[in-house]
Design a protein around this motif. Sequence first.
Motif, PDB file in Angstrom:
ATOM      1  N   ASN A   7      11.781  -1.163 -44.516  1.00  0.00           N
ATOM      2  CA  ASN A   7      10.605  -0.473 -45.038  1.00  0.00           C
ATOM      3  C   ASN A   7      10.499   0.842 -44.278  1.00  0.00           C
ATOM      4  N   GLN A  34      12.252  -0.096 -48.804  1.00  0.00           N
ATOM      5  CA  GLN A  34      10.959  -0.287 -49.451  1.00  0.00           C
ATOM      6  C   GLN A  34      10.019   0.831 -49.011  1.00  0.00           C
ATOM      7  N   THR A  65      10.903   1.371 -54.302  1.00  0.00           N
ATOM      8  CA  THR A  65      12.049   0.725 -53.675  1.00  0.00           C
ATOM      9  C   THR A  65      13.339   1.422 -54.095  1.00  0.00           C
ATOM     10  N   ARG A  90       8.088  -2.074 -57.267  1.00  0.00           N
ATOM     11  CA  ARG A  90       8.224  -2.978 -56.125  1.00  0.00           C
ATOM     12  C   ARG A  90       9.466  -3.868 -56.144  1.00  0.00           C
ATOM     13  N   ASN A 103      15.629  -6.839 -54.148  1.00  0.00           N
ATOM     14  CA  ASN A 103      14.932  -6.028 -53.145  1.00  0.00           C
ATOM     15  C   ASN A 103      13.461  -5.960 -53.531  1.00  0.00           C
ATOM     16  N   TYR A 105       9.229  -5.235 -52.390  1.00  0.00           N
ATOM     17  CA  TYR A 105       8.132  -4.772 -51.534  1.00  0.00           C
ATOM     18  C   TYR A 105       6.869  -5.489 -52.003  1.00  0.00           C
ATOM     19  N   GLY A 143      13.428  -7.728 -48.113  1.00  0.00           N
ATOM     20  CA  GLY A 143      12.362  -6.753 -48.205  1.00  0.00           C
ATOM     21  C   GLY A 143      11.203  -7.028 -47.278  1.00  0.00           C
TER      22      GLY A 143
END
Length: 251
Positions: A7, A34, A65, A90, A103, A105, A143
């Motif tokens: 992130n 992210q 992302t 996301r 992946n 978030y 993630g």
Amino acid sequence: MKLVSWNVNGIRACVRKGFLDYFKEIDADIFCIQESKLQEGQISLELEGYHQYWNYAQKKGYSGTAIFTKHKPISVSYGVGQAVDEPEGRIITLEFEKFYLINVYTPNSKRDLERLGYRLQWEDEIRNYLIELDQIKPVILCGDLNVAHEEIDLKNPRSNKGNSGFTEEERGKMTNLLAEGFVDSFRYIYPERQDVYTWWSYMSKVRERNIGWRIDYFIVSKRIAELLIDSQVHSDILGSDHCPVCIEMNL
């Protein structure tokens, strides 16, 4: 195969703080980020040898992302299942010959838990999505999942009980996911390791004193867990309030 998740809390800011140095040094086969916090055309990353896949939020400077991969996937999808219009960018899914890579978030419940209901609905949709994919081929989920699963996963569990990211509801959703045939790669290899975190508040001296939370994960299908070689947390890498996490697998 080496996979990294980070992130970056704004990829443009992270690039100014050394993102590309780390990217080149780690030399991952697949690198996921992210919270990219930008729209299409706002950055041009020259990543030689990598295919790039971006999912942008509709809201400017928010969420988002991306995946950078040396291996071209069989297919790419955005959103959860049929919900390809997911507005916050996301989730990205890449299908490879032997596995799916997702992946994610995960939405934050917010300090006053005003978004907890949405978050729990999201968790159910993601779990069902992963179960569907896992019936086809093994899954690797990575993630910022915005939850510290167990008390060992944050510095001050007692004072944070009921807070966003450490509610019984959020922790329970993680427990439910793992019960469906998935494992937390880090805890699979290091079940008792303490004081390992991936996120720290920007409050003064918090990171220096390692008062953090482990909320960034690689979750893998249990049937390929034995292929894990290592699961690492690169807490020495700065540039974001999160640090990168990495797994190596014999894929």
